[in-house]
Motif scaffolding. Structure first.
Motif, mmCIF file in Angstrom:
data_model
loop_
_atom_site.group_PDB
_atom_site.id
_atom_site.type_symbol
_atom_site.label_atom_id
_atom_site.label_comp_id
_atom_site.label_asym_id
_atom_site.label_seq_id
_atom_site.Cartn_x
_atom_site.Cartn_y
_atom_site.Cartn_z
ATOM 1 N N ALA A 1 0.816 -1.215 0.000
ATOM 2 C CA ALA A 1 0.000 0.000 0.000
ATOM 3 C C ALA A 1 0.851 1.267 0.000
ATOM 4 C CB ALA A 1 -0.929 0.001 1.219
ATOM 5 N N GLY A 2 2.178 1.085 -0.040
ATOM 6 C CA GLY A 2 3.064 2.247 -0.084
ATOM 7 C C GLY A 2 3.418 2.811 1.269
ATOM 8 N N VAL A 3 3.098 2.095 2.336
ATOM 9 C CA VAL A 3 3.456 2.525 3.691
ATOM 10 C C VAL A 3 4.885 2.058 3.985
ATOM 11 C CG1 VAL A 3 2.888 2.359 6.139
ATOM 12 C CG2 VAL A 3 1.050 2.404 4.431
ATOM 13 N N HIS A 4 5.729 2.946 4.437
ATOM 14 C CA HIS A 4 7.137 2.620 4.693
ATOM 15 C C HIS A 4 7.249 1.742 5.943
ATOM 16 C CE1 HIS A 4 11.409 3.170 4.106
ATOM 17 N NE2 HIS A 4 11.571 3.556 5.360
ATOM 18 N N VAL A 5 7.949 0.619 5.818
ATOM 19 C CA VAL A 5 8.090 -0.334 6.921
ATOM 20 C C VAL A 5 9.554 -0.457 7.295
ATOM 21 C CG1 VAL A 5 7.721 -2.695 7.710
ATOM 22 C CG2 VAL A 5 6.038 -1.607 6.188
ATOM 23 N N VAL A 6 9.853 -0.214 8.574
ATOM 24 C CA VAL A 6 11.209 -0.291 9.105
ATOM 25 C C VAL A 6 11.256 -1.414 10.139
ATOM 26 C CG1 VAL A 6 13.080 0.958 10.273
ATOM 27 C CG2 VAL A 6 11.462 2.206 8.813
ATOM 28 N N ALA A 7 12.319 -2.223 10.106
ATOM 29 C CA ALA A 7 12.505 -3.293 11.083
ATOM 30 C C ALA A 7 13.771 -3.029 11.876
ATOM 31 C CB ALA A 7 12.599 -4.648 10.387
ATOM 32 N N VAL A 8 13.665 -3.140 13.193
ATOM 33 C CA VAL A 8 14.818 -2.972 14.083
ATOM 34 C C VAL A 8 14.997 -4.260 14.883
ATOM 35 C CG1 VAL A 8 15.765 -1.689 16.043
ATOM 36 C CG2 VAL A 8 14.529 -0.467 14.231
ATOM 37 N N GLY A 9 16.226 -4.784 14.892
ATOM 38 C CA GLY A 9 16.503 -6.020 15.625
ATOM 39 C C GLY A 9 16.234 -7.238 14.768
ATOM 40 N N LYS A 10 15.876 -8.359 15.424
ATOM 41 C CA LYS A 10 15.719 -9.614 14.688
ATOM 42 C C LYS A 10 14.404 -9.694 13.922
ATOM 43 C CE LYS A 10 13.780 -12.569 18.367
ATOM 44 N NZ LYS A 10 14.013 -13.759 19.207
ATOM 45 N N THR A 11 13.627 -8.616 13.933
ATOM 46 C CA THR A 11 12.365 -8.592 13.209
ATOM 47 C C THR A 11 12.557 -8.943 11.735
ATOM 48 O OG1 THR A 11 11.768 -6.757 14.676
ATOM 49 C CG2 THR A 11 10.257 -7.271 12.889
ATOM 50 N N ASN A 12 13.606 -8.405 11.130
ATOM 51 C CA ASN A 12 13.863 -8.674 9.715
ATOM 52 C C ASN A 12 14.077 -10.170 9.471
ATOM 53 O OD1 ASN A 12 14.512 -7.333 6.998
ATOM 54 N ND2 ASN A 12 16.285 -8.656 7.309
ATOM 55 N N ASP B 1 11.102 -2.510 4.230
ATOM 56 C CA ASP B 1 11.835 -1.601 3.344
ATOM 57 C C ASP B 1 13.213 -1.262 3.865
ATOM 58 O OD1 ASP B 1 9.654 -1.090 1.418
ATOM 59 O OD2 ASP B 1 8.668 -0.116 3.117
ATOM 60 N N GLU B 2 13.361 -1.232 5.179
ATOM 61 C CA GLU B 2 14.593 -0.742 5.797
ATOM 62 C C GLU B 2 14.828 -1.538 7.077
ATOM 63 O OE1 GLU B 2 16.138 3.619 7.555
ATOM 64 O OE2 GLU B 2 14.158 3.398 6.640
ATOM 65 N N GLY B 3 16.019 -2.100 7.269
ATOM 66 C CA GLY B 3 16.273 -2.936 8.424
ATOM 67 C C GLY B 3 17.552 -2.572 9.150
ATOM 68 N N TYR B 4 17.534 -2.725 10.472
ATOM 69 C CA TYR B 4 18.691 -2.465 11.320
ATOM 70 C C TYR B 4 18.936 -3.672 12.218
ATOM 71 C CZ TYR B 4 17.913 2.438 10.055
ATOM 72 O OH TYR B 4 17.739 3.614 9.363
ATOM 73 N N HIS B 5 20.164 -4.165 12.233
ATOM 74 C CA HIS B 5 20.545 -5.277 13.111
ATOM 75 C C HIS B 5 21.006 -4.715 14.457
ATOM 76 C CE1 HIS B 5 22.400 -8.994 14.530
ATOM 77 N NE2 HIS B 5 23.510 -8.301 14.764
ATOM 78 N N ASN B 6 20.554 -5.322 15.539
ATOM 79 C CA ASN B 6 20.937 -4.867 16.874
ATOM 80 C C ASN B 6 22.110 -5.664 17.426
ATOM 81 O OD1 ASN B 6 18.804 -3.096 16.832
ATOM 82 N ND2 ASN B 6 17.517 -4.266 18.239
ATOM 83 N N GLU B 7 23.059 -4.966 18.039
ATOM 84 C CA GLU B 7 24.120 -5.619 18.798
ATOM 85 C C GLU B 7 23.665 -5.909 20.229
ATOM 86 O OE1 GLU B 7 27.224 -6.420 17.577
ATOM 87 O OE2 GLU B 7 26.527 -5.775 15.593
ATOM 88 N N SER B 8 22.692 -5.159 20.705
ATOM 89 C CA SER B 8 22.209 -5.265 22.094
ATOM 90 C C SER B 8 20.928 -4.460 22.204
ATOM 91 C CB SER B 8 23.251 -4.701 23.066
ATOM 92 O OG SER B 8 23.433 -3.305 22.827
ATOM 93 N N ASN B 9 20.287 -4.529 23.366
ATOM 94 C CA ASN B 9 19.106 -3.689 23.588
ATOM 95 C C ASN B 9 19.440 -2.216 23.431
ATOM 96 O OD1 ASN B 9 17.449 -5.856 24.121
ATOM 97 N ND2 ASN B 9 17.066 -5.344 26.257
ATOM 98 N N MET B 10 20.570 -1.787 23.994
ATOM 99 C CA MET B 10 20.918 -0.369 23.940
ATOM 100 C C MET B 10 21.257 0.058 22.513
ATOM 101 S SD MET B 10 20.324 0.737 26.959
ATOM 102 C CE MET B 10 18.964 -0.441 26.907
ATOM 103 N N ASP B 11 21.900 -0.816 21.757
ATOM 104 C CA ASP B 11 22.132 -0.536 20.352
ATOM 105 C C ASP B 11 20.798 -0.434 19.613
ATOM 106 O OD1 ASP B 11 23.815 -0.311 17.963
ATOM 107 O OD2 ASP B 11 23.122 -2.331 17.472
ATOM 108 N N GLY B 12 19.858 -1.308 19.982
ATOM 109 C CA GLY B 12 18.527 -1.246 19.395
ATOM 110 C C GLY B 12 17.840 0.071 19.690
ATOM 111 N N MET B 13 17.979 0.555 20.918
ATOM 112 C CA MET B 13 17.370 1.841 21.259
ATOM 113 C C MET B 13 18.067 2.994 20.534
ATOM 114 S SD MET B 13 14.756 1.091 22.960
ATOM 115 C CE MET B 13 14.233 2.747 23.440
#
Length: 395
Positions: free
Chosen positions: A234-245, A254-266
């Motif tokens: 539907a064209g809504v931008h989706v971002v994943a942080v952590g192991k969600t991807n 659309d966009e993903g970030y890998h976490n090294e830790s909870n604090m890195d995730g924050m």
């Protein structure tokens, strides 16, 4: 569209009391938040979670976490219907895809045909092959693995196949390639496994082994379309942080970030919040689970909650009036409970926006798909009727 941005934050394994069907999983009496609070004997300081209703959603408050008189947030619980208590089950169900058929588990270890194929593909011997705590089996077999170049293969009460190896003995690329092959062996029909997990570790000996942030999950491909796919189409931008991807195998993201830790995730959450976008950010913070729940460490679990709560204060301060924050969990992992597996619990649901004029109870939501249905409803995207939106209840 009521909110421009929605942030869905999953505190991995932070359950809030045994689910009605906990006996089916031998988890009667589990209560992650309640028992962590008892362990701290009133010294569990979670002021930001408290003010948005963390104790309000419970029948009995968490020790040290007062009930908020006027939370100006919405609070409740979510109850899972999936036939499992793993991260994949919980996250998929949140996004409109409950896992109704139980996946394969291996209480006696993996069958010979799987092990033989792993050994032949990798050219390495498999050791372990039983349900076990990761830290325990690495401490027991890690020195042998280092000396001989073996693969430590183990599982748990969930549908997982985990492969541990020392990073100096088996390079990460090789370990990941072996895990990708293992993934191909258990996609059905005979064996259907939720996750293959690469568990690299470092350290000179059994007394000093530590698992690293280079863990990677090779999850079963979603068996149908999820709410993330619907949003993306539907064209809504989706971002994943952590192991969600990893949990969604990249689908609908659309966009993903890998976490090294909870604090890195924050840190990643703070980064995404500073961006101007319209869409959904789906966040998983796994340390509660991987570092403390499975290791049955209530002290570490509680400290991780307090560290998260401090960072939550920054998130709350940086939210715009047209932002929505929904905090929940995917299952329990009571660090005071028997064994080392996840626990079948209800999970918290905390919903906040600076624009709220009031707060109140959302009751018990089931299935978890109410979470995703609310996100879809906000962006005007049709769902599959698995969940029911509570967007209209947010005033």
């Amino acid at each position: 569209m009521k909110f421009k941005r929605i942030f869905g934050l999953v505190m991995d394994s932070v359950g809030t009391g045994a689910a009605p069907d906990a006996a089916k999983y031998d988890d009667e009496g589990s209560d992650t938040l309640g028992h962590v609070g008892q362990h701290f004997a009133g010294k569990l300081a979670l002021p930001n979670l408290a003010k948005i209703g963390l104790s309000n959603l419970r029948d009995t408050p968490i020790e040290g976490v007062p009930v908020a008189d006027d939370p100006h947030a919405y609070y409740g619980k979510m109850r899972e219907v999936s036939a499992g208590k793993d991260s994949m089950d919980g996250h998929w169900e949140m996004m409109g895809l409950p896992v109704r058929k139980a996946l394969s588990t291996f209480p006696n270890g993996f069958p010979a045909d799987i092990i033989d194929k792993l050994e032949k593909f990798s050219g390495r011997k498999v050791i372990g092959n039983r349900p076990e705590s990761g830290t325990k089996i690495i401490a027991e077999l890690g020195e042998q693995q280092m000396a001989k170049g073996d693969l430590i293969v183990y599982t748990s009460g969930d549908s997982v196949l985990q492969i541990a190896a020392h990073e100096d003995v088996i390079p990460l690329d090789e370990l990941y390639k072996i895990c990708e092959y293992a993934r191909s062996l258990v996609n059905g029909p005979e064996y259907l496994v939720g996750r293959i997990i690469a568990r690299p570790y470092v350290g000179p000996d059994a007394q000093h082994f530590t698992r690293t942030a280079n863990r990677r999950d090779f999850t079963l491909e979603p068996t149908d379309e999820t709410d993330l796919d619907r949003l993306q189409k539907a064209g809504v931008h989706v971002v994943a942080v952590g192991k969600t991807n990893d949990i969604f195998s990249g689908h609908g993201i659309d966009e993903g970030y890998h976490n090294e830790s909870n604090m890195d995730g924050m840190d990643h959450v703070d980064h995404v919040m500073a961006e101007d976008f319209t869409g959904f950010c789906f966040i998983n913070l796994v340390d509660f689970d991987a570092m403390y729940g499975h290791r049955r460490n209530p002290e570490g679990f509680g400290q991780a909650l307090m560290d998260f709560d401090k960072r939550l204060g920054t998130v709350l301060d940086n939210m715009h009036d047209d932002d929505l924050l929904m905090i929940t969990a995917d299952h329990g992992n009571d660090p005071t409970f028997k064994g080392s597996d996840h626990t079948r619990e209800q999970v918290p649901l905390l919903v906040y926006s600076p624009s709220f004029k009031q707060g109140g109870s959302l009751g018990v939501r089931s299935p978890f798909a109410d979470f995703g249905a609310t996100v879809l409803d906000n962006f005007g995207v049709a769902g599959n009727d698995e969940g029911h939106s509570f967007l209209a209840d947010l005033k």
